[in-house]
Design an enzyme around this catalytic site. Structure first.
Site, short mmCIF file in Angstrom:
data_model
loop_
_atom_site.label_atom_id
_atom_site.label_comp_id
_atom_site.label_asym_id
_atom_site.label_seq_id
_atom_site.Cartn_x
_atom_site.Cartn_y
_atom_site.Cartn_z
N HIS A 1 40.88 44.19 44.15
CA HIS A 1 41.63 45.43 43.95
C HIS A 1 40.82 46.61 44.48
O HIS A 1 39.59 46.54 44.57
CB HIS A 1 41.91 45.67 42.46
CG HIS A 1 42.50 44.49 41.75
ND1 HIS A 1 43.81 44.11 41.93
CD2 HIS A 1 41.96 43.62 40.86
CE1 HIS A 1 44.05 43.05 41.17
NE2 HIS A 1 42.94 42.73 40.52
N TYR B 1 44.13 50.19 31.05
CA TYR B 1 42.73 50.51 31.32
C TYR B 1 42.67 51.61 32.36
O TYR B 1 43.66 51.91 33.05
CB TYR B 1 41.97 49.28 31.81
CG TYR B 1 42.47 48.70 33.12
CD1 TYR B 1 41.97 49.14 34.35
CD2 TYR B 1 43.46 47.72 33.14
CE1 TYR B 1 42.43 48.63 35.55
CE2 TYR B 1 43.93 47.19 34.34
CZ TYR B 1 43.42 47.65 35.54
OH TYR B 1 43.88 47.14 36.72
N ARG C 1 53.76 40.28 43.36
CA ARG C 1 53.13 39.84 42.12
C ARG C 1 54.10 39.97 40.96
O ARG C 1 54.77 41.00 40.81
CB ARG C 1 51.87 40.65 41.84
CG ARG C 1 50.96 39.98 40.82
CD ARG C 1 49.72 40.80 40.54
NE ARG C 1 48.69 40.00 39.91
CZ ARG C 1 47.66 40.50 39.25
NH1 ARG C 1 47.51 41.81 39.13
NH2 ARG C 1 46.76 39.71 38.71
N ASP D 1 38.08 38.62 42.48
CA ASP D 1 38.63 39.40 41.37
C ASP D 1 37.88 40.72 41.18
O ASP D 1 37.90 41.33 40.12
CB ASP D 1 38.63 38.59 40.07
CG ASP D 1 39.55 39.16 39.00
OD1 ASP D 1 40.52 39.85 39.35
OD2 ASP D 1 39.27 38.94 37.79
#
Length: 294
Positions: A32, A48, A123, A250
């Site tokens: 990301h 978050y 997604r 990740d």
């Protein structure tokens, strides 16, 4: 700031090189980018708040690890706004691809524009049904029909061991589907021995699903590398579908509550799960090239 928007710690800024020779064309299939927040704002009901972590930071990590290609996944904090991913992919269209959000209201024209921008999949969150952008699995199947001719696939966020409609979904959706975090079955919940995970392995052997070797720290009961309690799970999915396995960092490891992983360790974990260099080449280079169109 509410507890639902608590800030995330940054990633380890000192990744070490992997202990094995990384092949040319190796791909990080799940990462990301965030910020600057003033340009790419976050939705107010996010869970978050990340620090600014732009593409340049990620690519510096890749240079250390020897990774050439990258698949950026739209983060939940951006809601349905894929501009952060699209702008990043546009900076290096030969080596970058993206996964974006889609809703039932997304038009065919918008989908075509996503494809032109280097997006190769959508997604879908099945972990939190409240966050699923489709009314039902039937609506998801209809969306799959609309993206099939674009060569898109569906990336699922799902706990495979506890989703009762997984086999039905596999037989209903007309495009490939990938599942992250090695199936997202936690070691503490039974891991490899969980009947639901065994059913998932059977689906893999039957030709359904791709699997991302991502986030071992999200399913392991261990608080730091090596994540020995999930090694058998990773090896099992590789054995079940070696031609449909990819790896991802990740990065930047949002919402990690234990020791922040070192990305060099995460790539070294792949060498433990797939000790044969031929298998690693397939996972890092060949399989991503097919799934994402490199």
């Amino acid at each position: 700031m509410s507890t639902e928007q608590k800030p995330c710690p940054p990633p380890d800024r000192n990744p070490h090189p992997p202990a094995f020779a990384v092949p040319a064309g190796a791909t990080d299939c799940h990462a990301h980018v965030f910020g600057p927040a003033v340009r790419y704002p976050y939705q107010p009901d996010r869970s978050y708040t990340p620090p600014d972590l732009p593409l340049a930071d990620l690519r510096r990590m890749h240079a250390t690890l020897g990774l050439q290609r990258l698949v950026l996944v739209q983060a939940s904090v951006h809601g349905t706004d894929s501009s952060a991913v699209r702008d990043a992919v546009a900076s290096d269209p030969a080596n970058l691809r993206g996964i974006a959000a889609m809703t039932e209201e997304t038009t065919d024209k918008e989908l075509a524009a996503l494809h032109d921008a280097g997006i190769r999949g959508v997604r879908v969150n099945l972990v939190d049904r409240g966050g699923m952008p489709f009314r039902s699995l039937d609506a998801l199947a209809q969306a799959a029909e609309r993206i099939r001719d674009l060569g898109f696939h569906i990336e699922l966020l799902v706990h495979v061991e506890s989703f009762p409609d997984l086999r039905t979904l596999a037989k209903t959706i007309c495009v490939p589907m990938s599942v992250g975090h090695i199936g997202y079955t936690k070691a503490a919940a039974g891991g490899l021995q969980h009947p639901g995970f065994q059913d998932f392995l059977a689906l893999l052997r039957d030709g359904y699903f791709w699997v991302k070797l991502t986030g071992p720290y999200r399913i392991s009961a261990c608080t730091q590398y090596p994540y020995k309690d999930i090694s058998d799970m990773a090896k099992a999915v590789i054995a079940a579908a070696p031609e449909r396995i990819v790896w991802g960092s990740d990065w930047p490891h949002v919402m990690v509550q234990t020791t922040m992983p070192n990305d060099g360790d995460l790539l070294d974990a792949l060498a433990e799960w797939a000790p044969d260099p031929v298998d690693r080449h397939r996972i890092l280079v060949d399989n991503p090239a097919r799934l994402y169109g490199f």
